[in-house]
Design a protein around this motif. Structure first.
Motif, PDB file in Angstrom:
ATOM      1  N   ALA A 118       0.817  -1.210   0.000  1.00  0.00           N
ATOM      2  CA  ALA A 118       0.000   0.000   0.000  1.00  0.00           C
ATOM      3  C   ALA A 118       0.850   1.259   0.000  1.00  0.00           C
ATOM      4  O   ALA A 118       0.390   2.332  -0.394  1.00  0.00           O
ATOM      5  N   ALA A 119       2.094   1.141   0.442  1.00  0.00           N
ATOM      6  CA  ALA A 119       3.002   2.286   0.501  1.00  0.00           C
ATOM      7  C   ALA A 119       3.638   2.605  -0.836  1.00  0.00           C
ATOM      8  O   ALA A 119       4.274   3.654  -0.983  1.00  0.00           O
ATOM      9  N   ALA A 120       3.481   1.727  -1.825  1.00  0.00           N
ATOM     10  CA  ALA A 120       4.260   1.859  -3.047  1.00  0.00           C
ATOM     11  C   ALA A 120       3.650   2.707  -4.161  1.00  0.00           C
ATOM     12  O   ALA A 120       4.354   3.546  -4.738  1.00  0.00           O
ATOM     13  N   PRO A 121       2.383   2.532  -4.549  1.00  0.00           N
ATOM     14  CA  PRO A 121       1.932   3.116  -5.825  1.00  0.00           C
ATOM     15  C   PRO A 121       2.108   4.618  -5.960  1.00  0.00           C
ATOM     16  O   PRO A 121       2.750   5.089  -6.909  1.00  0.00           O
ATOM     17  N   VAL A 122       1.553   5.404  -5.059  1.00  0.00           N
ATOM     18  CA  VAL A 122       1.581   6.864  -5.217  1.00  0.00           C
ATOM     19  C   VAL A 122       2.998   7.407  -5.064  1.00  0.00           C
ATOM     20  O   VAL A 122       3.469   8.211  -5.887  1.00  0.00           O
ATOM     21  N   ASN A 123       3.708   6.981  -4.026  1.00  0.00           N
ATOM     22  CA  ASN A 123       5.039   7.532  -3.771  1.00  0.00           C
ATOM     23  C   ASN A 123       6.018   7.207  -4.888  1.00  0.00           C
ATOM     24  O   ASN A 123       6.749   8.086  -5.372  1.00  0.00           O
ATOM     25  N   TYR A 124       6.059   5.957  -5.304  1.00  0.00           N
ATOM     26  CA  TYR A 124       7.041   5.567  -6.312  1.00  0.00           C
ATOM     27  C   TYR A 124       6.672   6.062  -7.705  1.00  0.00           C
ATOM     28  O   TYR A 124       7.553   6.440  -8.489  1.00  0.00           O
ATOM     29  N   LEU A 125       5.375   6.099  -8.032  1.00  0.00           N
ATOM     30  CA  LEU A 125       4.981   6.668  -9.312  1.00  0.00           C
ATOM     31  C   LEU A 125       5.303   8.159  -9.364  1.00  0.00           C
ATOM     32  O   LEU A 125       5.807   8.663 -10.372  1.00  0.00           O
ATOM     33  N   THR A 126       5.013   8.877  -8.288  1.00  0.00           N
ATOM     34  CA  THR A 126       5.317  10.307  -8.245  1.00  0.00           C
ATOM     35  C   THR A 126       6.813  10.538  -8.410  1.00  0.00           C
ATOM     36  O   THR A 126       7.244  11.374  -9.219  1.00  0.00           O
TER      37      THR A 126
END
Length: 338
Positions: A118-126
Motif C-alpha cells: 500500500a506504501a508503493a503506488p503513489v510515492n514511487y509513481l510520483t
C-alpha cells in the motif's frame, strides 16, 4: 463495508467510521478486500478543505490500497478472484472494500507485505515521474530532495541511487541516520542550517541538477535559485499551506501568495526548466503510467526498491495517522490497516 469518512473540514477529529452496503463491480471493474491503505499529504489537505480536487464533505479520501480481489465485473480478463493486488483509487481508499477499474490494479509482488504494498503506488509513481520522465535524471547528476524523510522523499532517494546520482536531502536532524542508511549522501537539517549555503558548499557553488520540492510557497523560488545550468525543478506539493492540524485559510493564502511566477526569459537565459506534477490528474494517461508502473514492479520484485513504512494505524484511527504525519515525525510512509 466500513469507510472512514471526513464529516466536515477541520482537525483530525472530523473522521467518523460508517457502515455502508458493499458495492458490486461493474463493467471492467474489480472489487478489492482491502488489507492496507496508504496515507498521503494530499489526504491531509483534503481534510482541511485545501485540496480542490477532493469531493465535498462527507467524503472518503485515499489514493492507494493493497488487498485481495473478491469479485470482478464483466470484461475483466487479466485479473481473477483471489489475486493479491495493489491499486490506485483516486479517493475512497480509507475503507475495507473498494471498487476500482481493473486497469488501476496491479498484481502485488510477493516480496512485499500488505503495508509495504500500500506504501508503493503513489510515492514511487510520483518519484519516478519526477526523476525519470520529467527531469530525465542522468548518472552522476546531483539531486536535492526536500522532505527526504517523507514517503516520496524515500522513494526518490532509492530511484536516484538506481541512476547512480548523488542525493542531497533536507530533513530534521533526528532523521539523518536513517536517511544515510537509505542512500542519501548529504543530509541538511533545514530547521537549523542555511540550506542554500549548504547546497552551494556541497556542490562547490555550481548548484544541483534536479530538485524535488513538495513544500511550495517561498521554497519554490529558493529551489529555483539553487539550480545549476540545465537544472530542472519539479514541484509536486504545497505542504507549507498546512503547517498545523486545524484549517487556516490565512496560512494557505500566505503560501499561495508566496508562490513564485516564473519568467520565461529567466528560464531561457539561465538554461533552467520548471515542471509541475500532479499524479491525480494523470489517471487517464495509462499509456504514460503503465510502463513506469511495470518498471517499478520489476524493481520491487528484485529487491532494488524497498518501501519504508514509518508506522501503521488501524483504519478507525485515521485521525491519529493524520496527526502523526502532520507532526513531521514519520520516516517513510504512514499506512492504515483493516
Amino acid at each position: 463495508m466500513r469507510q472512514v469518512v471526513i464529516t466536515k473540514y477541520g482537525s483530525p477529529d472530523v473522521f467518523d467510521v460508517r457502515e455502508l452496503p458493499t458495492p458490486s463491480p461493474g463493467e471492467g471493474e474489480v472489487r478489492i478486500q482491502v488489507r492496507a491503505a496508504g496515507v498521503n499529504f494530499a489526504d491531509v489537505l483534503a481534510r482541511l478543505g485545501l485540496y480542490p480536487d477532493a469531493p465535498k464533505p462527507p467524503m472518503v479520501v485515499g489514493y492507494e490500497v493493497a488487498g485481495y480481489i473478491d469479485a470482478k465485473g464483466p470484461g475483466v480478463t487479466a485479473l481473477f478472484e483471489g489475486d493479491r493486488v495493489m491499486a490506485l483509487t483516486r479517493f475512497g481508499g480509507y475503507a475495507d472494500t473498494v471498487v476500482v477499474p481493473a486497469r488501476q490494479a496491479f498484481t502485488c509482488p510477493s516480496e512485499l507485505c500488505d503495508a509495504e504494498a500500500a506504501a508503493a503506488p503513489v510515492n514511487y509513481l510520483t518519484a519516478a515521474l519526477a526523476l525519470y520522465r520529467m527531469a530525465a535524471l542522468a548518472p552522476a547528476e546531483t539531486v536535492l530532495v526536500h522532505n527526504a524523510g517523507g514517503g516520496v522523499g524515500v522513494a526518490a532517494t532509492q530511484l536516484a541511487r538506481l541512476r547512480r546520482a548523488t542525493v542531497i536531502g533536507t530533513a530534521s536532524a533526528f532523521k539523518h541516520d536513517a536517511l544515510r542508511s537509505f542512500g542519501v549522501d548529504h543530509v541538511i537539517d533545514y530547521r537549523h542550517a542555511d540550506v542554500a549555503a549548504e547546497v552551494r558548499r556541497i556542490t562547490h557553488g555550481r548548484g544541483v541538477d534536479v530538485i524535488l520540492d513538495p513544500i511550495g510557497g517561498r521554497s519554490f523560488l529558493a529551489s529555483y535559485r539553487l539550480l545549476a545550468p540545465l537544472g530542472r525543478l519539479v514541484m509536486f506539493g504545497l505542504s507549507s499551506a498546512a503547517p498545523g492540524e486545524r484549517r487556516s485559510l490565512w496560512r494557505a493564502m500566505r503560501a499561495w501568495i508566496a508562490t513564485p511566477r516564473f519568467d520565461p526569459l529567466s528560464l531561457i537565459n539561465r538554461n533552467r526548466g520548471v515542471f509541475g506534477l500532479h499524479l491525480g490528474h494523470l489517471w487517464e494517461e495509462r499509456r504514460q503510467l503503465a510502463p513506469l508502473m511495470e518498471m517499478l514492479l520489476s524493481e520491487l520484485r528484485g529487491g532494488r526498491l524497498t518501501p519504508v513504512v514509518a508506522r501503521t494505524f488501524p483504519l478507525e484511527r485515521a485521525g491519529d495517522a493524520h496527526r502523526f504525519i502532520q507532526s513531521r515525525c514519520n520516516i517513510g510512509k504512514v499506512v492504515l490497516t483493516t
